[in-house]
Design an enzyme around this catalytic site. Structure first.
Site, PDB file in Angstrom:
ATOM      1  CB  SER A   1      -3.409   1.966  -7.538  1.00 48.62           C
ATOM      2  OG  SER A   1      -4.461   2.640  -6.876  1.00 48.62           O
TER       3      SER A   1
ATOM      4  CE1 TYR B   1      -1.148   1.090  -2.706  1.00 51.90           C
ATOM      5  CE2 TYR B   1      -2.836   2.656  -3.383  1.00 51.90           C
ATOM      6  CZ  TYR B   1      -2.254   1.397  -3.473  1.00 51.90           C
ATOM      7  OH  TYR B   1      -2.789   0.457  -4.328  1.00 51.90           O
TER       8      TYR B   1
END
Length: 250
Positions: free
Chosen positions: A146, A159
């Site tokens: 990501s 995250y």
């Protein structure tokens, strides 16, 4: 078809990026093992791949369970006799302020984003090394990370921790396997329209919009295109990372 005769595993194959990637690889001639938890969606995708003339195997798996991850690789090799590509796409994004977070949610996110990825890689690697010495002369590992693996924003701390870890693991493995014909790369999407953020409430999603507002929302197919590009590129072409950041809107 560039991948005729090759075999791929795609994790998180029941939706979004994984589903689009599995279809793309099948169109390129690969046999695809579909690894995810939702049996009904996997069965539907097998039927869809069969309809386009491809070959697929549904392997219902929770990769957060190490034994299931290893069993998924074993089932793939038992069915197809080899393994040429591992696409580690499965992921979970739970956002929130550290002071408000449920630490059990962090455990689940780490189990999927990091531990599951590492277990799938460990189980697949001997077969990928065998494939790299075979007729195709190359094998591939693509880890879908990501943009949160290179930057962060409020509510994204845990995250980002998982995705920075994925990026570091990928680079270390790439160096470890240099010269062994197993290509290792990471693809880092930005803002993508998937179910990944479905666990987050409207307040949390507003933080994403605040940080990524003004950028075009990517489609899962955009990321699948990048993955397919990575595994079909010439053997001499190196891609350590591919950053798929959405473009700014005019």
């Amino acid at each position: 078809m560039k991948l005729t005769g090759a075999v791929a595993i795609v994790t998180g194959a029941s939706s979004g990026i994984g589903r689009s990637t599995a279809l793309d690889l099948a169109r390129q001639g690969a046999s695809v093992a579909l690894v995810a938890r939702r049996q009904d969606r996997l069965d539907a995708l097998v039927s869809e791949i069969n309809e386009i003339g491809g070959t697929a195997l549904a392997v219902p798996t929770d990769i957060a369970d190490r034994a299931q991850a290893f069993a998924a690789v074993a089932a793939t090799v038992e069915r197809f006799g080899r393994l040429d590509m591992l696409i580690n796409n499965a992921g979970l994004m739970i956002l929130g302020r550290v002071q408000d977070a449920d630490i059990d949610d962090w455990d689940r996110m780490i189990a999927i984003n990091q531990q599951g990825l590492m277990a799938m890689t460990k189980a697949a690697l001997p077969h990928l090394l065998d494939a790299a010495r075979g007729d195709r002369q190359v094998a591939d590992i693509v880890n879908v990370s990501s943009v949160a693996g290179r930057m962060t924003f409020p509510t994204a701390g845990p995250y980002s921790l998982t995705k920075f870890g994925v990026n570091g693991f990928t680079e270390a493995l790439r160096q470890e396997l240099a010269g062994q014909k197993v290509r290792v790369g990471v693809l880092e999407p930005g803002k993508v329209d998937t179910e990944l953020d479905s666990h987050n409430n409207d307040e949390i999603l507003a933080h994403i919009e605040e940080n990524f507002g003004g950028f075009r929302m990517l489609d899962p197919q955009d990321i699948a295109d990048g993955i397919t590009f990575m595994v079909t590129r010439p053997a001499h072409a190196a891609i350590a990372e591919l950053w798929a950041m959405p473009s700014a809107q005019a």
